[in-house]
Design a protein around this motif. Sequence first.
Motif, PDB file in Angstrom:
ATOM      1  N   LEU A  68       0.826  -1.206   0.000  1.00 19.45           N
ATOM      2  CA  LEU A  68       0.000   0.000   0.000  1.00 19.45           C
ATOM      3  C   LEU A  68       0.861   1.257   0.000  1.00 19.45           C
ATOM      4  N   CYS A  82       1.979   1.660  -3.536  1.00 18.95           N
ATOM      5  CA  CYS A  82       0.900   2.222  -4.354  1.00 18.95           C
ATOM      6  C   CYS A  82       0.808   3.737  -4.168  1.00 18.95           C
ATOM      7  N   THR A  83       0.949   4.186  -2.945  1.00 21.07           N
ATOM      8  CA  THR A  83       0.891   5.623  -2.669  1.00 21.07           C
ATOM      9  C   THR A  83       2.074   6.347  -3.295  1.00 21.07           C
ATOM     10  N   THR A  85      -6.205   4.771 -11.521  1.00 13.28           N
ATOM     11  CA  THR A  85      -7.322   3.825 -11.392  1.00 13.28           C
ATOM     12  C   THR A  85      -6.814   2.435 -11.038  1.00 13.28           C
ATOM     13  N   ILE A 106      -5.700   2.440  -7.412  1.00 12.34           N
ATOM     14  CA  ILE A 106      -6.823   2.483  -6.465  1.00 12.34           C
ATOM     15  C   ILE A 106      -7.499   1.118  -6.373  1.00 12.34           C
ATOM     16  N   THR A 115      -5.296  -1.056  -4.365  1.00 11.03           N
ATOM     17  CA  THR A 115      -5.371  -0.688  -2.958  1.00 11.03           C
ATOM     18  C   THR A 115      -6.638  -1.229  -2.311  1.00 11.03           C
ATOM     19  N   VAL A 116      -7.746  -1.163  -3.027  1.00 15.46           N
ATOM     20  CA  VAL A 116      -9.001  -1.706  -2.485  1.00 15.46           C
ATOM     21  C   VAL A 116      -8.865  -3.210  -2.243  1.00 15.46           C
ATOM     22  N   ASP A 145      -6.277  -3.797   0.878  1.00 15.04           N
ATOM     23  CA  ASP A 145      -6.502  -3.063   2.128  1.00 15.04           C
ATOM     24  C   ASP A 145      -6.846  -4.012   3.274  1.00 15.04           C
ATOM     25  N   TRP A 150      -7.826   3.410   0.229  1.00 17.79           N
ATOM     26  CA  TRP A 150      -7.869   3.851  -1.170  1.00 17.79           C
ATOM     27  C   TRP A 150      -8.025   5.364  -1.247  1.00 17.79           C
ATOM     28  N   VAL A 170      -4.581   6.923  -1.405  1.00 14.25           N
ATOM     29  CA  VAL A 170      -3.984   6.799  -2.735  1.00 14.25           C
ATOM     30  C   VAL A 170      -4.635   7.770  -3.708  1.00 14.25           C
ATOM     31  N   SER A 171      -5.948   7.892  -3.673  1.00 16.92           N
ATOM     32  CA  SER A 171      -6.620   8.797  -4.611  1.00 16.92           C
ATOM     33  C   SER A 171      -6.324  10.262  -4.282  1.00 16.92           C
TER      34      SER A 171
END
Length: 100
Positions: A5, A8-9, A45, A48, A51-52, A55, A63, A66-67
């Motif tokens: 995660l 991803c960020t 996208t 996200i 991430t979902v 999580d 998420w 991240v968004s």
Amino acid sequence: MTLPLLLCTLIALTSGLHFGHRFAQAHRAGRSLLPAVTAHGAIATALIVLTVLLDPTAAGLLWLAVSATSLISLALGALWPTPAARAAAPLGDHDLPQAA
């Protein structure tokens, strides 16, 4: 926050800064803004969705981090001044020679 995660960020941050800079370059040159926005949107996208799926928290709201990182970094990348942009900026009134 787990390592995937966090990655991803960080990818969302890097992508936003990069494509925000591309957005600003295209805007200054009068080119289409769509390629920069579309490319960043596709990457964000995918991040996200990933991430979902990854999580581990009960609330499942990572998420949002991240968004938010994605959108804020896109704006910062577009607004961040570059040496080329400063050199191409028009002169202000204080920089013009005065008539004698």
